[in-house]
Design a protein around this motif. Sequence first.
Motif, PDB file in Angstrom:
ATOM      1  N   ASN A 109      -5.226  -1.961  -7.181  1.00  0.00           N
ATOM      2  CA  ASN A 109      -4.679  -0.624  -7.016  1.00  0.00           C
ATOM      3  C   ASN A 109      -5.622   0.415  -7.614  1.00  0.00           C
ATOM      4  OD1 ASN A 109      -2.452  -1.621  -5.819  1.00  0.00           O
ATOM      5  ND2 ASN A 109      -1.142  -1.533  -7.607  1.00  0.00           N
ATOM      6  N   ASP A 110      -5.546   1.642  -7.086  1.00  0.00           N
ATOM      7  CA  ASP A 110      -6.391   2.690  -7.650  1.00  0.00           C
ATOM      8  C   ASP A 110      -5.718   3.335  -8.865  1.00  0.00           C
ATOM      9  OD1 ASP A 110      -4.408   3.922  -6.300  1.00  0.00           O
ATOM     10  OD2 ASP A 110      -5.692   4.961  -4.862  1.00  0.00           O
ATOM     11  N   TYR A 111      -4.552   2.851  -9.201  1.00  0.00           N
ATOM     12  CA  TYR A 111      -3.856   3.304 -10.415  1.00  0.00           C
ATOM     13  C   TYR A 111      -3.092   2.114 -10.956  1.00  0.00           C
ATOM     14  CZ  TYR A 111      -0.328   5.323 -13.399  1.00  0.00           C
ATOM     15  OH  TYR A 111       0.476   5.599 -14.474  1.00  0.00           O
ATOM     16  N   GLU A 151      -0.750   0.504 -14.685  1.00  0.00           N
ATOM     17  CA  GLU A 151      -0.320   0.590 -16.082  1.00  0.00           C
ATOM     18  C   GLU A 151      -0.334  -0.823 -16.657  1.00  0.00           C
ATOM     19  OE1 GLU A 151       3.466   2.582 -16.337  1.00  0.00           O
ATOM     20  OE2 GLU A 151       2.706   4.342 -15.303  1.00  0.00           O
ATOM     21  N   MET A 178       1.169  -6.874  -4.860  1.00  0.00           N
ATOM     22  CA  MET A 178       0.738  -5.473  -4.759  1.00  0.00           C
ATOM     23  C   MET A 178       0.415  -4.799  -6.085  1.00  0.00           C
ATOM     24  SD  MET A 178       3.233  -4.106  -1.783  1.00  0.00           S
ATOM     25  CE  MET A 178       2.429  -2.527  -1.714  1.00  0.00           C
ATOM     26  N   GLY A 179       0.982  -5.315  -7.192  1.00  0.00           N
ATOM     27  CA  GLY A 179       0.775  -4.629  -8.467  1.00  0.00           C
ATOM     28  C   GLY A 179      -0.422  -5.143  -9.250  1.00  0.00           C
ATOM     29  N   MET A 189       9.775  -6.455  -3.034  1.00  0.00           N
ATOM     30  CA  MET A 189       9.129  -5.141  -2.909  1.00  0.00           C
ATOM     31  C   MET A 189       7.618  -5.249  -3.135  1.00  0.00           C
ATOM     32  SD  MET A 189      10.800  -2.042  -2.830  1.00  0.00           S
ATOM     33  CE  MET A 189      11.925  -1.600  -4.120  1.00  0.00           C
ATOM     34  N   PHE A 190       7.186  -6.204  -3.967  1.00  0.00           N
ATOM     35  CA  PHE A 190       5.776  -6.273  -4.359  1.00  0.00           C
ATOM     36  C   PHE A 190       4.994  -7.309  -3.555  1.00  0.00           C
ATOM     37  CE2 PHE A 190       8.399  -4.925  -7.906  1.00  0.00           C
ATOM     38  CZ  PHE A 190       7.841  -3.684  -8.153  1.00  0.00           C
ATOM     39  N   ASN A 191       5.694  -7.931  -2.582  1.00  0.00           N
ATOM     40  CA  ASN A 191       4.995  -8.868  -1.712  1.00  0.00           C
ATOM     41  C   ASN A 191       4.104  -8.078  -0.762  1.00  0.00           C
ATOM     42  OD1 ASN A 191       5.012 -11.835  -0.996  1.00  0.00           O
ATOM     43  ND2 ASN A 191       5.264 -10.916   1.025  1.00  0.00           N
ATOM     44  N   ARG A 192       2.907  -8.588  -0.483  1.00  0.00           N
ATOM     45  CA  ARG A 192       1.966  -7.841   0.370  1.00  0.00           C
ATOM     46  C   ARG A 192       2.528  -7.584   1.758  1.00  0.00           C
ATOM     47  NH1 ARG A 192      -2.430  -5.327  -1.873  1.00  0.00           N
ATOM     48  NH2 ARG A 192      -2.953  -6.477  -3.730  1.00  0.00           N
ATOM     49  N   SER A 228       6.212   1.393  -1.240  1.00  0.00           N
ATOM     50  CA  SER A 228       6.059   0.121  -1.963  1.00  0.00           C
ATOM     51  C   SER A 228       4.908   0.197  -2.969  1.00  0.00           C
ATOM     52  CB  SER A 228       5.831  -1.019  -0.972  1.00  0.00           C
ATOM     53  OG  SER A 228       4.778  -0.693  -0.097  1.00  0.00           O
ATOM     54  N   ALA A 269       4.855  -0.257  -7.021  1.00  0.00           N
ATOM     55  CA  ALA A 269       3.893  -1.135  -7.708  1.00  0.00           C
ATOM     56  C   ALA A 269       3.077  -0.355  -8.737  1.00  0.00           C
ATOM     57  CB  ALA A 269       2.970  -1.800  -6.689  1.00  0.00           C
ATOM     58  N   ASN A 270       2.844   0.937  -8.452  1.00  0.00           N
ATOM     59  CA  ASN A 270       2.053   1.778  -9.362  1.00  0.00           C
ATOM     60  C   ASN A 270       2.892   2.421 -10.468  1.00  0.00           C
ATOM     61  OD1 ASN A 270      -0.185   1.211  -7.894  1.00  0.00           O
ATOM     62  ND2 ASN A 270      -0.451   3.236  -7.009  1.00  0.00           N
ATOM     63  N   ASP A 271       4.160   2.022 -10.537  1.00  0.00           N
ATOM     64  CA  ASP A 271       5.053   2.571 -11.573  1.00  0.00           C
ATOM     65  C   ASP A 271       5.208   4.084 -11.483  1.00  0.00           C
ATOM     66  OD1 ASP A 271       6.044   0.381 -13.058  1.00  0.00           O
ATOM     67  OD2 ASP A 271       4.070   0.111 -13.964  1.00  0.00           O
ATOM     68  N   ARG A 272       5.140   4.625 -10.266  1.00  0.00           N
ATOM     69  CA  ARG A 272       5.337   6.079 -10.106  1.00  0.00           C
ATOM     70  C   ARG A 272       6.809   6.443 -10.213  1.00  0.00           C
ATOM     71  NH1 ARG A 272      -0.096   7.417 -10.104  1.00  0.00           N
ATOM     72  NH2 ARG A 272      -1.113   6.915  -8.133  1.00  0.00           N
ATOM     73  N   VAL A 292      16.231  -1.896  -2.976  1.00  0.00           N
ATOM     74  CA  VAL A 292      15.413  -2.578  -1.967  1.00  0.00           C
ATOM     75  C   VAL A 292      15.938  -2.226  -0.573  1.00  0.00           C
ATOM     76  CG1 VAL A 292      14.727  -4.849  -1.079  1.00  0.00           C
ATOM     77  CG2 VAL A 292      14.820  -4.459  -3.537  1.00  0.00           C
ATOM     78  N   LYS A 308       4.607  -0.698   4.725  1.00  0.00           N
ATOM     79  CA  LYS A 308       3.720  -1.851   4.552  1.00  0.00           C
ATOM     80  C   LYS A 308       3.192  -2.339   5.896  1.00  0.00           C
ATOM     81  CE  LYS A 308       5.832  -4.257   0.731  1.00  0.00           C
ATOM     82  NZ  LYS A 308       6.524  -5.495   0.382  1.00  0.00           N
TER      83      LYS A 308
END
Lengths: 395, 183
Positions: A3-5, A7, A210-211, A375-378, B107, B111-114, B125, B149
């Motif tokens: 990811n480009d961001y 935590e 994805m994370g 949600m985090f599955n590609r 999504s 994943a980026n915790d935004r 979901v 996605k």
Amino acid sequence: MNNDYYEFFCPVKVIAGKAALEHIPYEVRGLAAKRPMIITDKGVRGAGLLEPIISACEESDLEIVAIYDDVPPDSSTAVVRDIVGVYRQEKCDSIIAVGGGSAIDTAKAVNILASEGGDDIRAYVGAGVIKKALKPFFVVPTTAGTGSEVTSVAVIADHEKSVKLPFSSSFLLPNAAIIDPRMTLTLPPHVTAATAMDAMTHAVEAFTCMGKNPLSDAYATSAITKISASLRIVMKDPKNADARLELAQASTMAGIAFSNSMVGLVHALGHATGSICHLPHGLCMNLFLPYVLEYNLESIREPLGELLLYLEGPDAFAATPLSRRPEASISAIRRLRDDLYKHCKLPRTIKETGKIKEHELEKIATNALDDGSIMFNRREVSLEDARAVLKRAWA
Amino acid sequence: MLTRHIKPMALQARRLYVEVMFQVMGQALQAISEMDREVQAEARALPNGFIFEMMVMPNGPNMIIEHLGAGALRFHAGKPPRPVNLSIQFKHIAHAFLVLSFQEKTSVAFANDRMLVNGDISHAVRMTRILNRLEVFILPKLVAGRAVKEYPDNLKLPTKLISAARIYLKVASQFFDRVRATT
């Protein structure tokens, strides 16, 4: 593919290795605590795993003022209320959780009530409800798989409403995780294998979902290297303390990885299967891992190919053409599963479990779609996709 | 000198864009729930009277959706009629802008915790799937591909165009109804 961001957060002090348990008194006192309570289960106590902890504390003049050893595998709000009653009655000021996922999650929930007050843990359900630091809290894992010692979540069952309550806060993280090879030496082969595959799945999904981020990648790849190198050794020689320690560290590293980058479809299917068919979580992870990787293959070729280095080592990695590495990674995981099946009959297909009926697959697929991990599955998983993966995993 | 004036204007424009997009999406969600069977099937699993909120922390623009039952959704402008059951909160207006201007997939934003989720994750979901379904209908394929996605292979152009036209027509009619009601 990162990811480009991102935590990344893990403030847990990890105390690992030979004579790690003997550090507990120092750590407890370091946080100005004097009256710790141990929360564990009957299996852990029966296996004599509390003895070295109690002995280490007594030798340093630290009294364990209460021991609650009746945490069930599926802990509930009532159990949490009972334990916090003992905590208050004995005027404890800190908690040491000794056990697997259930004991650790229960201790996290007890710490909420012990610190924030009240008797009903349901008042603290959800994310971000807890706003300040809790009582000193230490975790001694006795399985090498869940990674609960470094995750900021706990799940407790509410039997009255037949739901599982999630609690999430960075304040749930323990002050220290104590990883000592003595704690996993007597783990039965079947549990060793299932929990190690749980850790393997944490690491593989953390690296391919994805994370993913550079820091979680470092923990995930290191965990995979350790599991690949040590799991077969432990299965052949269960008393090998060095290999046991490697597995325990891998579990913690995989826990750090996935709690910062999350997991995907393997966990969504595993959670659904576990709740419907009451199968151990690690076993479910072992069932679904290769089938989900095959389903996701085209969206994760790059990271999956990279994993071959950590699964099989540099020689196999170098000898495999770039275009074949993703498939080779899946094959390596399949071979590991085959070896575990030979050692302890850890099921590789749904049918081999003998505990899931074919008509239950539809409900598993439906429930998996509502699991947060998906949600985090590609890939975007449809009901048909979930059914297809389950069908492939059937036999 | 000029940049000192332009920057606040740009920030105001960003806030206005997010507010308008929440309004449009809210009304479009109501519209699609009146005509699309897949959205109705997804929404039917939500409890009747379920209130969903998407907002910018701490008191920024928001969108309130109520499940009326049988898969029908209703958009509420302003405050929720009852306590919110599920809240998806962007940590900052800049993060909401990234998602609502389709520079970042929902999504990926998770994943980026935004965003934070307060409430039942399974409902979050489900609501995300409904939002994705809406986006593939109302956005051009190129833009929708950036928002979700995977763009569904089985959605043919004529179906998409007809559905999008019906959704936009309903959104326009709801907008005029609201204007009429307030004047």
